[in-house]
Design an enzyme around this catalytic site. Structure first.
Site, mmCIF file in Angstrom:
data_model
loop_
_atom_site.group_PDB
_atom_site.id
_atom_site.type_symbol
_atom_site.label_atom_id
_atom_site.label_comp_id
_atom_site.label_asym_id
_atom_site.label_seq_id
_atom_site.Cartn_x
_atom_site.Cartn_y
_atom_site.Cartn_z
ATOM 1 N N ASP A 86 43.078 41.160 34.073
ATOM 2 C CA ASP A 86 41.809 41.682 33.554
ATOM 3 C C ASP A 86 41.136 42.714 34.458
ATOM 4 O OD1 ASP A 86 41.593 39.323 35.155
ATOM 5 O OD2 ASP A 86 39.532 38.981 34.506
ATOM 6 N N GLU A 153 41.080 36.365 35.079
ATOM 7 C CA GLU A 153 40.862 35.759 36.397
ATOM 8 C C GLU A 153 39.396 35.849 36.799
ATOM 9 O OE1 GLU A 153 40.007 35.124 40.320
ATOM 10 O OE2 GLU A 153 39.950 37.158 39.535
ATOM 11 N N GLU A 154 38.744 36.962 36.408
ATOM 12 C CA GLU A 154 37.368 37.179 36.866
ATOM 13 C C GLU A 154 36.393 36.127 36.340
ATOM 14 O OE1 GLU A 154 36.495 39.170 39.134
ATOM 15 O OE2 GLU A 154 38.170 40.579 39.264
ATOM 16 N N ARG A 192 46.848 32.623 55.340
ATOM 17 C CA ARG A 192 46.622 31.555 56.314
ATOM 18 C C ARG A 192 46.976 30.214 55.676
ATOM 19 N NH1 ARG A 192 41.854 28.556 56.545
ATOM 20 N NH2 ARG A 192 41.738 28.790 58.787
HETATM 21 ZN ZN ZN Z 1 37.821 40.345 41.265
HETATM 22 ZN ZN ZN Z 2 40.807 39.977 41.587
#
Ligand code: ZN
Ligand code: ZN
Length: 426
Positions: A86, A153-154, A192
């Protein structure tokens, strides 16, 4: 005697340089045509078409616009590789020849500009490059790869794929891998063991006063003053209630109240966002926010209790330590150990990638790779950057000026995916 053993991914990388020009064209096309969260129809279509051309088994519309490719290549480990698709409601100001001029309608019905301001176009490009390399070199690996192109994802779209039967519809991975581009020098990979990305919690807070004429405030309860007191008091949560060795951020990102200079409104609204990396710290901050909001309302004599509404949240993204150390070795063996930096602290950004590993009950590893031209760092070393942060003029993710340079970011991103996956597949 120490013989130089080629990295396991070496065979998978054969021919990658010749594939990069095509991937670059794909990246520029995706960049010019960004789509908002859960609206990634065009992008998903391109992904499905390319995966089919590479002979992957393709399932579309998983959790909305998600696409899952599966390539089974004999017995062996099942590895999940994930990219997100996205864009964001940002008006692009990069000046690139392939800059976006796209506008779309957001879920609230507003027309907004759209931009790949977080680099997810780069993630799609790199994963399609990796799937092409895997399909072209089947004689050099064994097992199954599940390539996940997730929507949104946002706004935390990963749970939508899980709720759409992801666990039962696709081979169950024993490890989940993902990468995200970020504003560090191109060629550098950072990660990490342990927490890598912060938890994110967001809330809408409605404060209730009693409106009236601006000339007679004694007849009213002013929600603007109440909101101002809440905003200032919230600044003390991290500074006074979180230990100096802990990482947390609390931001009031929006404040809305009133219409005219001589009207005291009835209500005020705040939007706040909290980042944390330890569950105990997160709990302490959430309790402090609730306590402060209610106490300030009471201190103002509010006629009604405030409303605190939870908005989409993200869990801490946790890199399984043993698995992450294996990935760090694999990345270093392939990219060069000086290119792989182990971060001292988690990043304060958030991600929903961890949802896949948590749902599957398997370890996951995420790393970040640089997409920013070395020239923008004015000769600063990685140590300088770690100590002092980025120069102020380096665009960061979500900036209207953020766009990873295609070359050699694409090559690095494809290489990193194959290097990490090869630890299981080769
Ligand atoms: Zn983002
Ligand atoms: Zn992102």
């Amino acid at each position: 005697m120490t013989a130089t053993v080629p990295a396991p991914a070496t065979e998978l990388l054969a021919g990658l340089a010749g594939r990069v020009p095509g991937l670059r064209a794909l990246y520029e096309d995706l960049h010019a045509h960004p789509e908002l969260s859960f609206q990634e129809v065009r992008t998903a279509g391109i992904v499905a078409e390319q995966l089919r051309a590479q002979n992957w088994a393709v399932t579309e519309q998983v959790g909305g616009t998600g696409v899952v490719g599966v390539l089974t290549n004999g017995d062996g480990p099942v590895v999940l590789l994930r990219a997100d698709m996205d864009g964001l409601p940002v008006e692009e100001q990069t000046g690139l020849p392939y800059a976006s001029t796209v506008r779309a309608v957001d879920p609230d019905g507003n027309e907004v500009p759209v931009m790949h301001a977080c680099g997810h176009d780069m993630h799609v490009t790199c994963l399609l490059g990796a799937t092409a390399q895997l399909a072209a070199h089947r004689e050099h690996w064994r097992g199954t790869v599940v390539a996940v192109f997730q929507p949104a994802e946002e706004v935390g779209g990963a749970p939508a794929m899980i709720e759409d039967g992801f666990l039962d519809r696709f081979p169950r991975a024993e490890v989940c891998l993902a990468q995200h581009v970020m504003p560090v020098p191109v060629g550098i990979v950072v990660t990490r063991p342990g927490p890598i990305m912060s938890a994110s919690d967001s809330f809408r807070i409605r404060l209730f006063g009693r409106g009236g004429h601006g000339s007679v405030p004694e007849m009213t309860v002013d929600p603007i003053v109440m909101a101002a007191a809440v905003v200032m008091r919230l600044q003390t949560v991290v500074s006074r209630e979180v230990g100096g060795t802990e990482t947390a951020v609390l931001t009031v990102g929006a404040i809305h109240a009133g219409t005219k200079e001589n009207i005291i409104p009835d209500t005020a609204e705040l939007l706040i966002n909290i980042r944390s990396t330890a569950p105990a710290v997160r709990d302490r901050i959430l309790r402090a926010v609730e306590r402060i909001v209610h106490a300030e309302a009471a201190a103002s004599g509010a006629p009604q209790h405030p409303e605190i509404t939870a908005l989409p949240s993200f869990p801490v993204t946790f890199n399984d330590p043993g698995t992450t150390n294996s990935v760090i070795t694999a990345l270093g063996d392939t990219l060069g150990h000086q290119q792989v930096v182990v971060l001292p602290h988690p990043l304060t950004g958030s991600e929903d990638f961890g949802v896949f590993g948590t749902a599957l009950g398997v370890p996951s590893v995420m790393w970040h790779f640089g997409g920013t031209d070395h020239a923008l760092f004015h000769g600063l070393t990685l140590e300088d950057l770690a100590a002092n942060g980025l120069p102020a003029d380096v665009p960061t993710n979500h900036s209207a000026r953020y766009a990873p340079v295609p070359d050699p970011t694409i090559h690095t991103g494809v290489t990193a995916l194959l290097a990490a996956a090869a630890h299981w597949l080769c």
